[in-house]
Design a protein around this motif. Structure first.
Motif, mmCIF file in Angstrom:
data_model
loop_
_atom_site.group_PDB
_atom_site.id
_atom_site.type_symbol
_atom_site.label_atom_id
_atom_site.label_comp_id
_atom_site.label_asym_id
_atom_site.label_seq_id
_atom_site.Cartn_x
_atom_site.Cartn_y
_atom_site.Cartn_z
ATOM 1 N N SER A 10 0.905 -1.215 0.130
ATOM 2 C CA SER A 10 0.033 -0.084 0.200
ATOM 3 C C SER A 10 0.682 1.334 -0.026
ATOM 4 C CB SER A 10 -0.847 0.012 1.330
ATOM 5 O OG SER A 10 -1.850 -1.101 1.195
ATOM 6 N N THR A 60 -9.923 -6.900 -5.723
ATOM 7 C CA THR A 60 -10.712 -6.248 -4.427
ATOM 8 C C THR A 60 -12.142 -6.179 -4.832
ATOM 9 O OG1 THR A 60 -8.594 -5.136 -4.010
ATOM 10 C CG2 THR A 60 -10.739 -4.712 -2.901
ATOM 11 N N TYR A 106 -7.292 1.029 -0.749
ATOM 12 C CA TYR A 106 -6.273 0.270 -1.070
ATOM 13 C C TYR A 106 -4.920 0.711 -0.257
ATOM 14 C CZ TYR A 106 -8.431 -0.736 -5.458
ATOM 15 O OH TYR A 106 -9.332 -0.974 -6.497
ATOM 16 N N ILE A 107 -5.126 1.930 0.528
ATOM 17 C CA ILE A 107 -4.164 2.416 1.274
ATOM 18 C C ILE A 107 -4.181 2.374 2.774
ATOM 19 C CG2 ILE A 107 -2.267 4.284 1.374
ATOM 20 C CD1 ILE A 107 -2.531 3.481 -1.420
ATOM 21 N N SER A 108 -5.377 2.968 3.083
ATOM 22 C CA SER A 108 -5.486 3.220 4.594
ATOM 23 C C SER A 108 -6.769 2.323 5.157
ATOM 24 C CB SER A 108 -5.311 4.479 4.925
ATOM 25 O OG SER A 108 -6.582 5.303 4.393
ATOM 26 N N TYR A 109 -7.034 1.342 4.554
ATOM 27 C CA TYR A 109 -8.164 0.740 4.968
ATOM 28 C C TYR A 109 -8.123 0.352 6.431
ATOM 29 C CZ TYR A 109 -4.817 -3.131 3.501
ATOM 30 O OH TYR A 109 -3.771 -3.775 3.400
ATOM 31 N N ILE A 134 -7.954 -2.006 9.514
ATOM 32 C CA ILE A 134 -7.403 -3.452 9.698
ATOM 33 C C ILE A 134 -8.599 -4.461 10.049
ATOM 34 C CG2 ILE A 134 -5.971 -4.822 11.177
ATOM 35 C CD1 ILE A 134 -4.292 -2.213 11.327
ATOM 36 N N GLU A 135 -9.338 -4.020 10.852
ATOM 37 C CA GLU A 135 -10.509 -4.814 11.218
ATOM 38 C C GLU A 135 -11.303 -5.403 10.208
ATOM 39 O OE1 GLU A 135 -10.003 -1.647 12.197
ATOM 40 O OE2 GLU A 135 -11.815 -0.735 12.586
ATOM 41 N N ALA A 138 -10.329 -5.476 7.101
ATOM 42 C CA ALA A 138 -9.564 -6.301 5.972
ATOM 43 C C ALA A 138 -9.381 -7.721 6.737
ATOM 44 C CB ALA A 138 -8.137 -5.638 6.060
ATOM 45 N N LEU A 139 -9.407 -7.739 8.181
ATOM 46 C CA LEU A 139 -9.278 -8.877 8.770
ATOM 47 C C LEU A 139 -10.549 -9.938 8.664
ATOM 48 C CD1 LEU A 139 -7.344 -7.941 11.924
ATOM 49 C CD2 LEU A 139 -6.475 -9.610 10.253
#
Lengths: 321, 320, 502
Positions: free
Chosen positions: B3, B257, B309-312, B314-315, B317-318
């Motif tokens: 990212s 994505t 794409y960059i600062s998504y 985390i929770e 994304a997990l």
């Protein structure tokens, strides 16, 4: 005696933070004199709690909270069975020093015989060493009793005057402080004469009839010294006690730096405020209806966003072999 | 791709586009100034500030020397050529090993040239030479990028950055000239109008392209239509929106994505808004509102791209 | 051809033999057998041609972008790491000893680290003083009892060797944390093959270009069992680090992602990297960041380069690190003095490669000797590398000696001293002529549970200043290619092995 312990830690952040990682040293020790029968740690926001045993043998719980949050509450509940230790002799023969030296030369006590970060030798400490006439004239046990009561008598108990991470000089100068300060000072004095001495964090069960100086609604700290033929003996200079059935041990280390109840980092530009409530009750008594929170002054750093443009960063980045 | 790398490529590209825009606007206005009575100067430079979206920072004096110095060399002026080049170079440096070395060398050389130049050089010598040199350097950089870099995910991030910035710059240019264009629509243009309009078109290198489509017959509604809605002219807002959308689609495909839809939907909406608009409707209602809408859309696309794409978080994304 | 007084051709007129071992010439000024061909080639090479090739080599470095950027006043200008044109040649037999010696050393040091961080038998047995461990700033007490994957602590080592006046190789320093320079070894070879193609081909030089594959295999061997496709990354402090070129170079050669601390994050004791396609789990990290900085939660809380919580993921066995945390205790310069004993203790063997005599300033009698002989000794701080903070006795001023007297007395444990060792000399190209310069050798050792790989050669560092003994790049050193020759017995049928370079 069975005790139920509740230890609630609350972090308040001035701005929302994310990706916080926290380590907690809160699970009481299980050994010959004490059994931790049950331990539960929960957090809000919820997190998966993992644990490991650190290099000093303490159980550490760790967890992370990835999302944004401006509050973090850690609740630890423990059920502990504490035995009264065997009674101490009145004194030891003076030859105990020799025995002690031979134990020390056989095993690895290096780290608890030399100054650690919070127990550095300073001119003020040297002065205090002379004041209490700390040396090998008495037998080791008598000396330890003398140091224990000497600190108790010469210092006032004054919550909020020092921070948990204050150097001992602050307390030595003001002649007042809290359990951490007294423990650190005692450790520094005891190690000087070659007695292995370690820091203990834990709780003290307060009964009204005991008139303990330390606060009932917070965690406690004292020291343990190694004596030949007896083993580890706890001394509580805050209350002028030999640690016994009311002292519940959680973690041991060289000093406070090894065993902070919580330690953590987070991302975000925020300051954190910490408050803690503790209750220690015989397990037969009902849970308290209300917990009494007291603020803790700074626990070192709960980190912040790095400054990528700083000189410091430029220096860090250059290290190489 | 990482990212952080995508982010650096995106910003490198945006800053370069911004530097180019500043150089071009400055160059055109310095030339125009020579052909114009001094009493009009203040208004001209005010409009330059607006074109560069610098309305909030007011320099002490609105004269050519102060402004040129400000917009070329002041490292703390966000749109100054030096500030943009420094930021572009810093971003390129962060990904230096991920791009062809020629790209880094080009951007580094250009930065060093801008940095080592002085206001005296620019002012006493030919400012045009200096400013067009900057522009050409950036064009060369884009040529190298297109010709040597793999047209992979990273290349598409460069495209997104470049064309979002361009859409916003061209929209800002229209905004700065907007009131004059709208006023002039109801009357017969005079020489001075004509003079300004040529300057405006030149500010985004559109004069020749305009003439090819509409002949040299300059009319406010045609100029607005050309810079806003023309789908073939590479500096129009419409063209930029097409490029942004297609680059975002390519990125979504590269990364696989599913959440990409938000950025792509926004880009698609901007594109169709421009594709289905009629110039008489836009002018009949309110040009400024329309331009604000474009700026707003671009900002949203930027934010959405960053969040996806960059600062998504985390929770999220997990969870997926 | 005119012969000057020394009996050597004019080409070598400036070539003077000193007390040091000379790589090319015997004390009688005759070229050694394995240098004969190079010697003859140099005689045939006109000075201007040599200059031209030197320029070609320098240009090649520039063009490949093998430069470091100078920051500060000359912001943005690019410099190359000075490269000397003439290869340094090592015979098969010599290399055989070096290889065996290094394998022995790395094996013992690895066992030492495992013991130290578990039962500490070597300490209880009194072979290494306990105090030396606990006072070492690179000792990581948190590592005690931690299970390291496959018991491999040191995956990558750079061991600095010198050749003593009697011609034998000796170890000067172990680098077991994050040794750098291997990229220069690889690039030097690429450049010299272009500059001296014929010479190279005729010599029968053992190849080194499999280093990246070997490094990758070493890292892969740290991945969890049965992981078909582990995600391995290279962790760099960032573009401003002076070894950044190397980090990027190795990542590219191995086809791995080059990440910074800010690209990584922790969740439930698992390390992830942030990509445009979402979070991707990381299994092995080849980290080029010092211990202190890898995890602000576990170590220096002010670190901006590391990943918070990494140490917990490491402890949980969810990620492997190369090298392990805490290896620096074994490359402490005071510990160095004990390495022969360490080898004996764990392997029951005598050290194949000798140490240089070392005086520990922490010891009262040794310190007294050092302080009395400061003008003859090299004094080094124990925990530093890169040639920083050293005193070179014979080249020092009285004032510098006094400074060191104070430093040593203040923190004796932090210093060791060694007699000034004459590093060997090798022929170097100096403005068209050939002159001797002092050199050392840093071979790179790759160590995994299955095998130890040492690509033949290493980085030969050169003290470019005439008479200087300091080879560190930060102190005006350069480098040259290192040629380890095939076994001459293989040379008859060696055509097959050599054909690969044609």
């Amino acid at each position: 005696m069975h005790y139920t312990i509740r230890h609630i830690t609350r972090f308040h952040y001035t701005h929302p933070v994310s990706e916080s990682l926290t380590e907690a040293r809160m699970q009481p020790i299980t050994d010959a004199n004490q059994r931790c029968l049950n331990f539960e740690l929960s957090t809000s926001p919820e997190a998966r709690i993992m644990s490991y045993r650190d290099h000093l043998g303490n159980i550490v719980h760790n967890f992370d909270i990835p999302g944004h949050h401006s509050k973090l509450t850690i609740t630890a509940k423990a059920l502990v069975d504490v035995q009264d230790p065997a009674p101490l002799p009145d004194s030891l023969p003076i030859s105990a020093w020799k025995e002690l030296d031979s134990i020390v030369s056989r095993d690895d006590f290096y780290e608890i015989l030399v100054p650690s970060p919070f127990t550095q030798a300073t001119p003020l400490l040297a002065e205090f060493t002379r004041e209490l006439a700390v040396g090998r004239d008495d037998d080791p046990l008598t000396l330890l009793h003398r140091i224990n009561s000497g600190i108790f008598q010469r210092f006032d108990y004054a919550p909020q005057t020092t921070r948990v991470d204050s150097p001992i000089d602050d307390a030595l100068r003001a002649r007042k402080g809290v359990c951490q300060d007294f423990s650190h000072i005692m450790i520094a004095l005891v190690r000087q004469v070659g007695i292995p001495c370690r820091y203990v964090s834990g709780y003290l069960f307060h009964r009204t009839e005991d008139h303990d100086r330390s606060a009932a609604d917070s965690s406690h700290a004292w020291v343990e010294a190694l004596l030949p033929g007896i083993g580890w003996v706890g001394f509580d200079p805050t209350n002028n006690l030999v640690a016994g059935g009311r002292h519940i041990r959680v973690a041991v280390g060289c000093d406070y730096a090894d065993v902070p109840p919580t330690r953590g980092v987070f991302k975000g530009q925020a300051k954190s405020e910490l408050s803690v409530a503790v209750s220690v009750l015989p397990s037969t008594e009902p849970a308290p209806t209300q917990m009494n929170y007291s603020p803790i002054l700074s626990i070192g750093s709960h980190g912040a966003e790095p400054d990528w443009a700083s000189e410091e960063f430029a220096q860090q980045i250059q290290q190489q072999q | 791709m990482l990212s952080r790398v995508a982010d650096s490529l995106y910003w490198m590209s945006r800053y370069l586009e911004r530097a180019e825009h500043t150089a071009q606007v400055l160059d055109v206005n310095l030339q125009r100034m020579l052909e114009q009575a001094p009493r009009h100067a203040a208004r001209r430079w005010e409009r330059v500030m607006k074109t560069l979206r610098l309305v909030k920072t007011k320099p002490e004096k609105l004269d050519a020397f102060t402004l040129t110095s400000e917009l070329t060399f002041n490292p703390s002026t966000r749109e100054s050529i030096l500030a943009c080049m420094a930021a572009a170079r810093e971003n390129a440096r962060q990904v230096r090993e991920q791009i062809p070395s020629e790209m880094w060398e080009k951007i580094n050389k250009l930065y060093l040239r801008v940095k080592s130049a002085t206001m005296e050089d620019v002012w006493r010598g030919e400012s045009h030479e200096f400013l067009s040199g900057v522009r050409e350097g950036i064009h060369l950089f884009h040529g190298i990028t297109d010709g040597l870099m793999n047209h992979n995910e990273g290349w598409h991030f460069i495209q997104v950055g470049r064309f979002i910035e361009r859409a916003q710059s061209t929209a800002a240019l229209l905004g700065a000239y907007g009131p004059d264009l709208v006023n002039a629509a109801d009357r017969i243009a005079d020489v001075r109008d004509y003079f300004e309009w040529v300057g405006m078109l030149r500010s985004c290198m559109a004069f020749e392209a305009y003439c090819k489509v509409y002949t040299a017959d300059l009319r406010p509604e045609r100029i607005t239509e050309f810079l806003l809605l023309n789908a073939e002219f590479p500096r129009s807002v419409h063209f930029s929106a097409i490029m942004v959308q297609s680059a975002l689609n390519a990125i979504a495909e590269f990364t696989g994505t599913k959440k990409a839809s938000r950025a792509n939907r926004l880009a698609g909406r901007l594109r169709s808004m421009l594709g289905f608009s009629q110039i008489d409707e836009i002018l009949g209602e309110d040009l400024n509102t329309y331009l604000d809408d474009i700026q707003h859309h671009c900002a949203q696309i930027h934010v959405a791209t960053h969040q996806i794409y960059i600062s998504y978080p985390i929770e999220s994304a997990l969870a997926s | 051809m005119t012969l000057p007084a020394t009996g050597l051709p004019e080409r070598f007129a400036a070539y003077e033999l000193g007390a040091a071992y000379d790589e090319m010439f015997t004390p009688e000024m005759r070229p050694r057998a394995h240098y004969q061909t190079l010697y003859e080639s140099l005689l045939e090479l006109p000075p201007e041609e040599m200059r031209r090739r030197q320029e070609a080599a320098d240009l090649s470095f520039l063009n490949q972008g093998i430069t470091f950027t100078v920051y500060g006043r000359d912001e943005g200008t690019e410099r190359i790491f000075p490269f000397d044109l003439l290869p340094r040649i090592i015979t098969h037999a010599e290399w055989d000893t070096v290889e065996r010696g290094l394998t022995q050393r790395i094996t013992a040091l690895n066992l030492f680290l495992k013991d130290l961080y578990h039962h500490g038998k070597i300490l209880s047995d009194g072979v290494v003083p306990r105090e030396l461990i606990y006072t070492c700033k690179h000792f990581r007490r948190d590592m005690r009892g931690l299970q390291v994957r496959r018991d491999i602590y040191v995956s990558v080592a750079g061991i600095d060797l010198i050749r003593t006046p009697d011609g034998s190789f000796a170890v000067l320093e172990d680098n077991l944390r994050v040794p750098s320079g291997v990229s220069y070894m690889l690039v030097n070879r690429q450049v010299i093959m272009r500059v001296f193609p014929h010479l190279f081909r005729n010599y029968g030089v053992r190849p080194i270009d499999h280093y990246s594959q070997a490094l990758l295999a070493t890292l892969r061997a740290l991945a969890p069992d049965n992981h078909p496709d582990p995600n391995i990354v290279v962790l760099t402090p960032g573009v401003y680090n002076s070894a950044y070129f190397e980090h990027a170079f190795l990542a590219r050669q191995m086809g791995l992602e080059l990440v910074e601390g800010r690209d990584l994050l922790l969740h439930d004791n698992v390390v992830y990297m942030r990509t445009t396609a979402g979070l991707k789990r990381v299994d092995v990290i080849y980290r080029r960041i010092d211990d202190d900085f890898v995890d602000p939660l576990a170590f220096r809380p002010d670190s901006m380069l590391g990943v918070a919580g990494l140490f917990n993921a490491y402890r949980a066995g969810n990620v492997a690190l190369a090298n392990a945390i805490g290896t620096g205790v074994a490359d402490d310069k005071a510990m160095y003095a004990y390495v022969p004993k360490i080898i004996k203790y764990y392997l029951g063997e005598d050290a194949i490669l000798q140490n240089v005599d070392t005086y520990l300033c922490g010891d009262d009698s040794q310190r007294a000797y050092v302080l009395a002989n400061l003008d003859k000794m090299v004094v080094k701080p124990v925990g530093e590398s890169g040639g920083y903070g050293m005193l070179i006795g014979p080249h020092s001023t009285r004032k510098q000696q006094e400074e060191f007297r104070h430093l040593i007395s203040a923190t004796p444990r932090n210093y060791i001293a060694q007699p000034t060792v004459q590093l060997s000399c090798a022929p170097c190209s100096v403005d068209g002529s050939v002159e001797p310069r002092h050199i050392d050798l840093r071979p790179y050792v790759l160590h995994s549970a299955e095998r130890t790989t040492i690509v033949p050669g290493g980085l030969t560092r050169v003290a470019l200043t005439k008479g200087s003994l300091v080879v560190n790049s930060s102190q005006g050193g350069g480098s040259k290619d290192t040629w380890v020759l095939f076994d001459p017995r293989d040379r008859i049928d060696g055509e097959t092995s050599r054909r690969s370079f044609l």
